[in-house]
Design a protein around this motif. Structure first.
Motif, PDB file in Angstrom:
ATOM      1  N   SER A 100       0.872  -1.128   0.024  1.00 13.12           N
ATOM      2  CA  SER A 100      -0.106   0.064   0.003  1.00 13.12           C
ATOM      3  C   SER A 100       0.974   1.278  -0.011  1.00 13.12           C
ATOM      4  O   SER A 100       2.071   1.035   0.467  1.00 13.12           O
ATOM      5  CB  SER A 100      -0.942   0.155   1.199  1.00 13.12           C
ATOM      6  OG  SER A 100      -0.323  -0.098   2.369  1.00 13.12           O
ATOM      7  N   ALA A 101       0.320   2.630  -0.405  1.00 11.56           N
ATOM      8  CA  ALA A 101       1.042   3.645  -0.674  1.00 11.56           C
ATOM      9  C   ALA A 101       1.287   4.270   0.641  1.00 11.56           C
ATOM     10  O   ALA A 101       0.365   4.234   1.656  1.00 11.56           O
ATOM     11  CB  ALA A 101       0.419   4.518  -1.675  1.00 11.56           C
ATOM     12  N   VAL A 102       2.435   4.888   1.021  1.00 19.20           N
ATOM     13  CA  VAL A 102       2.632   5.601   2.049  1.00 19.20           C
ATOM     14  C   VAL A 102       2.625   7.028   1.955  1.00 19.20           C
ATOM     15  O   VAL A 102       3.658   7.345   0.871  1.00 19.20           O
ATOM     16  CB  VAL A 102       4.176   5.175   2.736  1.00 19.20           C
ATOM     17  CG1 VAL A 102       4.042   6.141   4.176  1.00 19.20           C
ATOM     18  CG2 VAL A 102       3.891   3.713   3.260  1.00 19.20           C
ATOM     19  N   ALA A 103       1.717   8.011   2.460  1.00 18.04           N
ATOM     20  CA  ALA A 103       2.044   9.384   1.896  1.00 18.04           C
ATOM     21  C   ALA A 103       3.252  10.142   2.145  1.00 18.04           C
ATOM     22  O   ALA A 103       3.529   9.855   3.176  1.00 18.04           O
ATOM     23  CB  ALA A 103       0.848   9.985   2.499  1.00 18.04           C
ATOM     24  N   TYR A 104       3.621  10.955   1.074  1.00 15.58           N
ATOM     25  CA  TYR A 104       4.843  11.699   1.229  1.00 15.58           C
ATOM     26  C   TYR A 104       4.450  12.895   2.228  1.00 15.58           C
ATOM     27  O   TYR A 104       3.267  13.620   2.225  1.00 15.58           O
ATOM     28  CB  TYR A 104       5.468  12.056   0.123  1.00 15.58           C
ATOM     29  CG  TYR A 104       4.648  12.850  -0.858  1.00 15.58           C
ATOM     30  CD1 TYR A 104       4.302  14.133  -0.673  1.00 15.58           C
ATOM     31  CD2 TYR A 104       3.905  12.173  -2.013  1.00 15.58           C
ATOM     32  CE1 TYR A 104       3.514  14.930  -1.608  1.00 15.58           C
ATOM     33  CE2 TYR A 104       3.391  12.795  -2.891  1.00 15.58           C
ATOM     34  CZ  TYR A 104       3.087  14.047  -2.569  1.00 15.58           C
ATOM     35  OH  TYR A 104       2.171  14.849  -3.432  1.00 15.58           O
TER      36      TYR A 104
ATOM     37  N   GLY B 249       6.993  15.357  -4.449  1.00 14.37           N
ATOM     38  CA  GLY B 249       7.106  14.240  -3.279  1.00 14.37           C
ATOM     39  C   GLY B 249       6.833  12.927  -3.930  1.00 14.37           C
ATOM     40  O   GLY B 249       6.325  12.853  -5.028  1.00 14.37           O
TER      41      GLY B 249
ATOM     42  N   ALA C 171       5.264   9.013  -3.256  1.00 18.08           N
ATOM     43  CA  ALA C 171       4.828   8.016  -2.468  1.00 18.08           C
ATOM     44  C   ALA C 171       5.688   6.914  -1.939  1.00 18.08           C
ATOM     45  O   ALA C 171       6.418   6.417  -2.808  1.00 18.08           O
ATOM     46  CB  ALA C 171       3.615   7.663  -2.647  1.00 18.08           C
ATOM     47  N   GLY C 172       5.789   6.454  -0.496  1.00 14.35           N
ATOM     48  CA  GLY C 172       6.546   5.293  -0.094  1.00 14.35           C
ATOM     49  C   GLY C 172       5.707   4.058  -0.284  1.00 14.35           C
ATOM     50  O   GLY C 172       4.488   3.996  -0.886  1.00 14.35           O
TER      51      GLY C 172
ATOM     52  N   PRO D 169       9.175   7.114   1.808  1.00 18.05           N
ATOM     53  CA  PRO D 169       8.352   8.358   0.872  1.00 18.05           C
ATOM     54  C   PRO D 169       9.573   9.428   0.906  1.00 18.05           C
ATOM     55  O   PRO D 169      10.248   9.538   1.794  1.00 18.05           O
ATOM     56  CB  PRO D 169       7.272   8.666   1.702  1.00 18.05           C
ATOM     57  CG  PRO D 169       7.499   8.216   3.252  1.00 18.05           C
ATOM     58  CD  PRO D 169       8.193   7.136   3.219  1.00 18.05           C
TER      59      PRO D 169
ATOM     60  N   LYS E 129       7.853  16.261  -0.339  1.00 15.29           N
ATOM     61  CA  LYS E 129       7.729  17.214  -1.264  1.00 15.29           C
ATOM     62  C   LYS E 129       8.191  18.683  -0.792  1.00 15.29           C
ATOM     63  O   LYS E 129       7.823  18.993   0.280  1.00 15.29           O
ATOM     64  CB  LYS E 129       6.024  17.282  -1.884  1.00 15.29           C
ATOM     65  CG  LYS E 129       6.062  18.516  -2.827  1.00 15.29           C
ATOM     66  CD  LYS E 129       4.416  18.804  -3.045  1.00 15.29           C
ATOM     67  CE  LYS E 129       4.115  19.793  -3.921  1.00 15.29           C
ATOM     68  NZ  LYS E 129       2.703  19.966  -4.079  1.00 15.29           N
TER      69      LYS E 129
END
Length: 394
Positions: free
Chosen positions: A220-224, A245, A247-248, A277, A280
């Motif tokens: 799943s994506a990790v917000a930057y 930015g 995403a991780g 991540p 930004k």
């Protein structure tokens, strides 16, 4: 006794009787009776099934046994009895008693038997063991000190494993031994009911459950994060993205437990950010804009202003402070406003006025042009008509 010995003994007795005749008739009769009892007797002696002839001068079975060095113990069988009188030609049978310790399917008991072999003892005791498993040979001799024997009897069992039910008659003592004979192997996580050490009985039902695990991985994506940094190269009303930015990635592993192929439970085994991540970066201006310089228009310079304002497609931000104040009044300072009322941009140009003063070189409408471009077109119109076209005055 040598041939003729009986006659010699008779002669001796007769002589003694004559010598003792003066002693009376009773004494003679007693001596005669004793002599008769001590006469050599030829008998048959059978010990544990082995027969042999024997001679004895005694009067009882016990005398015979003593002469042969046979000691009778509890449990031994002597026929006739030890104190029975012995006559010439009698047969004396001796069968030694033996202690047999039998463990049948885990249950132990002691029994006394005069049989000399395991097979004979089992038959005498009524223990059927044709298909049973014995710890010793059936022909094993049982000595006078006794013998211990373990017996495992055949049993009907059913085994449920790997989707099938197997019914068999097997000679096993425990559940674990039964599985071994049926060649059913247990995995390290498999379950068994009843336990492997459980004693096997007739009609025992054994259930084997195959337990396996399976891991599934998902991401799943990790917000930057967004980082704001001050920049002296930008005005206070300006921002700029210095780095995009990214995403991780978070990787999650879930383990499922299956019993006989069916999922019975799931549990998260691990969760970790496998790709960090990237933040930004946004630059925020700290530089103040210079104050606008507003010069009063001179009649003599109108031609020059007109020429400057209308020259080519370049921009001119002359009188910027004045136009900012007019825009504040006309549009609230919103240079890209479009309220669909026929007037556009910060200075509210009509489309026809915008195009007539060269605005088409910048954009189709004023709201689509930059502030500097709108001020450039305003300066051109100002050079022609002054501030008359605007309702708001600086």
């Amino acid at each position: 006794m040598a041939p003729g010995s009986f006659h010699v003994r008779s002669v001796l007795i007769s002589r003694n009787l004559k010598v003792l005749a003066a002693g009376g008739a009773a004494l003679v009769l007693t001596a005669g009776a004793v002599g008769a009892a001590q006469v050599d007797k030829a008998v048959n002696l059978s010990v544990d099934g082995t027969a042999s002839p024997a001679h004895v001068f005694g009067s009882t079975v016990g005398d015979l046994l003593a002469s042969k060095g046979i000691t009778v113990r509890e449990g031994d069988v002597v026929v006739p009895a030890v104190d029975a009188p012995l006559s010439d030609g009698d047969t004396v049978t001796v069968r030694y008693g033996r202690m047999l310790t039998m463990t049948v399917d885990g249950k132990t008991r002691e029994v006394s038997t005069t049989e000399t072999t395991v097979d004979g003892a089992l038959m005498a005791l009524g223990v059927r063991g044709e298909q049973s498993r014995l710890s010793v040979s059936r022909s094993q001799t049982i000595g006078r000190d006794g013998l211990a024997v373990s017996i495992v009897t055949p049993k009907q069992v059913s085994v449920v494993a790997d989707g099938t039910t197997t019914s068999r008659t097997i000679t096993a003592e425990t559940v674990g031994e039964a599985l071994g004979q049926l060649r059913i192997k247990l995995g390290s996580t498999d379950t068994l009911t009843p336990a492997a050490s459980t004693k096997l009985t007739n009609d025992t039902k054994i259930v084997v459950r195959r337990v396996t695990t399976k891991d599934a991985t998902s991401t799943s994506a990790v917000a930057y994060p967004v980082v704001h940094k001050k920049s002296a190269a930008l005005y206070t009303d300006q921002t700029k993205v210095a780095a995009k930015g990214v995403a991780g990635v978070r990787t999650v592993t879930v383990r499922s437990t299956l019993i006989d192929g069916k999922v019975t439970k799931t549990a998260q085994r691990s969760s970790a950010v496998t790709t960090a991540p990237v933040a930004k970066v946004v630059l925020v201006g700290t530089k103040k804009r210079p104050a606008p310089v507003v010069a009063a228009p001179k009649a003599s310079s109108s031609t020059t202003a007109t020429r400057t304002a209308t020259s080519g497609s370049g921009t001119s931000v002359a009188n910027a402070g004045m136009w900012d104040r007019i825009a504040s009044c006309e549009s609230g300072g919103n240079w890209s406003i479009n309220t669909c009322n026929g007037y556009y941009g910060g200075l509210q140009f009509a489309s026809s006025t915008w195009l007539a003063n060269g605005g088409g070189a910048f954009a189709a409408r004023a709201d689509l042009a930059s502030r500097a471009q709108q001020i450039t077109v305003a300066n051109r119109l100002y050079a022609k008509a002054g501030l008359g076209p605007w309702g708001c005055k600086p």
